[in-house]
Design a protein around this motif. Structure first.
Motif, PDB file in Angstrom:
ATOM      1  N   MET A   1       0.835  -1.209   0.000  1.00  0.00           N
ATOM      2  CA  MET A   1       0.000   0.000   0.000  1.00  0.00           C
ATOM      3  C   MET A   1       0.863   1.251   0.000  1.00  0.00           C
ATOM      4  O   MET A   1       0.349   2.364  -0.077  1.00  0.00           O
ATOM      5  N   ARG A  79      -6.075   6.409   1.393  1.00  0.00           N
ATOM      6  CA  ARG A  79      -6.052   5.407   0.339  1.00  0.00           C
ATOM      7  C   ARG A  79      -7.490   5.039  -0.039  1.00  0.00           C
ATOM      8  O   ARG A  79      -8.324   4.785   0.826  1.00  0.00           O
ATOM      9  N   ILE A  97      -6.245  -3.300  -2.110  1.00  0.00           N
ATOM     10  CA  ILE A  97      -4.975  -2.773  -2.635  1.00  0.00           C
ATOM     11  C   ILE A  97      -3.797  -3.195  -1.751  1.00  0.00           C
ATOM     12  O   ILE A  97      -2.742  -2.578  -1.781  1.00  0.00           O
TER      13      ILE A  97
ATOM     14  N   GLN B 147      -3.874   5.329  -8.091  1.00  0.00           N
ATOM     15  CA  GLN B 147      -3.139   4.106  -8.401  1.00  0.00           C
ATOM     16  C   GLN B 147      -1.632   4.345  -8.446  1.00  0.00           C
ATOM     17  O   GLN B 147      -0.853   3.466  -8.078  1.00  0.00           O
ATOM     18  N   LEU B 150       0.324   3.610  -5.441  1.00  0.00           N
ATOM     19  CA  LEU B 150       0.424   2.232  -4.956  1.00  0.00           C
ATOM     20  C   LEU B 150       1.563   1.446  -5.571  1.00  0.00           C
ATOM     21  O   LEU B 150       1.905   0.376  -5.100  1.00  0.00           O
TER      22      LEU B 150
END
Lengths: 429, 429
Positions: A1, A79, A97, B147, B150
């Motif tokens: 993460m 997140r 994720i 994204q 990550l």
């Protein structure tokens, strides 16, 4: 993460609703590394969702980017993630994720619609707990009128213009009132070629009064307001099934309707790994002590609608509203900071600021701790309070302008089918 | 379709864009029965779509319910419908909700994105011609940054933060400028844990200058403004393919990107039955005479972007902008009324009011018939003109407030992923 290691203890907050945001704001002083997880990148001001469904407000003005709330807080991470499981034995949450270790975990996941196991109802009815759901309902309402124009079958046309709202809490009451005003003020002008007098708005309540959490006077007056607006109020009636065409009840009463809104129950959003019988109440809420700790855990907390803190005054926990959620978030935040400094903790005590519901133009009911009132003044207070608690200056201004405009013009201009809900109207976009 | 018979001739208008709405407004005097068909129930103010994609405006404030435009007009009908075919021999349109006879048919369907037959490009790139498309792009941009956080793979992260806009017309230029401002003003605050300096905005133009329809001075200045904002401007470069990961060009230059916006071409939205070679131009537009009649037809008209009226001044038809569309709608409306009264018709003559494009804060270019200017003043004129032409008082106020707020705060608050675009972020709602 991709959350860096930190020398400060890590607090993971699941959910950016009223409780989660209030908590996060209290933790901005760097004693902790804070990670906030939410499946949306925005905070939703749920009390105004019904105005999105009925075209009175744009969805964007009751949503607020979570990243913006946390801008400038050091050691804060957001997140966009869906939590899959909590591993309480190793202090780890699994998400879509990746996994994340925590020192302290705060569950603030709120509630979701409860169909009490009736899958047919769930499949065919509309809910109104999130912005996408509210927009689906907005599309469906407008699509139904467009479709009503096209049919010569009177039964079908009436079913398309027949709205059944199940649940007499604030959501149901406010939605019914808004629909009644649309019927009166907008439909005849928008659909001159349709006999919109045949449109029906029904609100169905299982108990013997609307707004059961409020005073008897408020219930009485809300019912009177709704009837004045032409809403059919059904009490002591329970909807037992709905196949998308016909809603059946526990009596021989039934409704032919294309739109059934289910606002008759909520349940806590439970997380795998945190659903043990030992600490979950009948309504799936997490049982917590007065320091918000989930029963049996030292480092796992729950706040907001998902938490059930039982006390003498509130044997089944606090009401599921914004106020208790915010106060719990603040109290937990203060306690976490106090604890890190070795100071003593404060048990939670709820300051009841009252509750309100609006039924329509100049029509609201308010139960404040000191006095209860209904009508125009309650309506103004309702508006003021909602503007005050809305997050974001721009949102407040835009909502205010919309309300002033809607009030003066008897209008609701956001009646747009941006994403069609019925297959019939869908285009590839 | 449930449109009653009328003793007045029936005018069927396909499309509620600038041209269709301007025409409808002129036909409000009851000489005709007017039926307006559109696949959306709202008019879209297309010039501001890029601000929806970049979170500066709510979609609802650049849309306006078509029914509201026509409120109070007698003998007017709106139907939410997709036209499937025009049967010119029997004066009948087929739609997804049934067929409809017409006395006069006006095609005002506008344009759609043109991929010039490249299906791979069409499948993988984003278009920005409608509100749902613009919202998809808004979601994708935000999802890409979520994204990017990550991944540890620098190449992947850069591809997620690399934006390629193909097409140097107003849409491409305005979008590139807005993205550059987001990169500068919002990303570093929203994503402190991401090196957003690595975000790249590229605009790729096939010709040798941006804004080719405007003056050379405007092109020059627009390019300078974009470069000042940090946009990479690529000229004489054509994107030839895009598989969702890598964009290839006619040279050995290529781009690794997760977001390719295709604003490099439009084509007329053609209707089955009205696509005969005899009256369709190379760009698929319908060839019309100076009275807007489609070549070879007496009672079928075309106005707006879909129409190509060739003249000495405009050998390939008028520019595809709001102004010619509105003027054509008005002229046709006046002519239809004149004809019904036995008065003489006026051939269309376009009054060029100029064109403008905004690149960013205090940065715009304007070519007016009498003078051309760039910079702060052009930017204010641009805002004023767009507010003026926006339909609806409420929309104007809300857009104005947003602009003032965004200007003062260097912000764009509608950065919400309401409907996720990438599968990765989708939830069931």
């Amino acid at each position: 993460m991709n959350i860096p290691q930190s020398s400060n203890p890590r607090v993971v907050i699941i959910g950016g609703g009223f409780a989660g945001i209030a908590l996060a704001k209290k933790l901005s002083k760097q004693e902790f590394q804070v990670v906030l997880l939410d499946r949306h990148n925005y905070h939703t001001f749920q009390p105004l969702l019904y105005q999105v469904s009925t075209g009175g407000l744009e969805p964007d003005s009751i949503a607020y980017p979570i990243r913006k709330v946390l801008q400038g807080y050091p050691n804060f991470y957001f997140r966009l993630a869906e939590v899959l499981k909590v591993n309480t034995d190793v202090n780890l949450v699994d998400t879509n994720i990746g996994s994340l270790k925590f020192d302290k975990l705060v569950v603030a996941t709120g509630t979701e619609t409860n169909y009490f196991g009736n899958t047919e109802l769930e499949a065919n009815s509309m809910a109104m707990k999130t912005i996408p759901q509210s927009l689906n309902l907005r599309s469906l309402i407008l699509e139904n009128f467009e479709q009503a124009l096209l049919t010569d079958d009177l039964h079908e046309r009436e079913a398309l213009m027949n709205f059944v709202i199940v649940g007499g809490g604030p959501t149901g009451v406010e939605l019914a009132g808004a629909l009644a005003e649309i019927k009166k003020g907008i439909l005849p002008k928008d659909y001159p070629d349709l006999d919109t007098r045949r449109a029906q708005i029904n609100i169905v309540q299982g108990g013997d009064r609307l707004l059961p959490a409020m005073s008897e006077k408020a219930s009485e007056k809300a019912e009177a307001f709704l009837e004045e607006l032409g809403v059919n109020v059904w009490k002591k009636l329970r909807v037992s099934g709905y196949d998308g065409k016909l809603a059946t009840t526990n009596t021989d009463i039934s409704f032919r309707t294309e739109t059934l809104v289910w606002a008759a129950g909520v349940k806590a959003v439970s997380l795998k790994g945190l659903d043990g019988e030992a600490f979950v109440s009948r309504s799936k809420r997490l049982l917590v002590n007065e320091f918000h700790q989930v029963k049996g855990f030292d480092n796992i907390y729950a706040i907001g609608d998902v938490a059930q803190m039982e006390s003498e005054a509130f044997p089944h926990g606090h009401p599921m509203m914004a106020q208790p959620a915010m106060q719990q978030g603040e109290n937990l935040g203060n306690n976490l900071v106090a604890e890190s400094k070795g100071n003593s903790l404060k048990p939670f005590s709820y300051r009841d600021k009252g509750s309100m519901a609006t039924i329509g133009r100049n029509k609201a009911v308010a139960d404040l701790p000191k006095f209860k009132f209904q009508g125009v003044f309650a309506w103004f207070v309702w508006m003021f309070v909602h503007l005050y608690f809305l997050i974001g200056f721009r949102n407040r201004v835009v909502v205010f302008i919309n309300w002033v405009y809607n009030y003066i013009k008897f209008d609701r201009e956001a009646r747009l089918i941006i994403r069609p809900f019925k297959n019939h109207f869908k285009t590839k976009e």
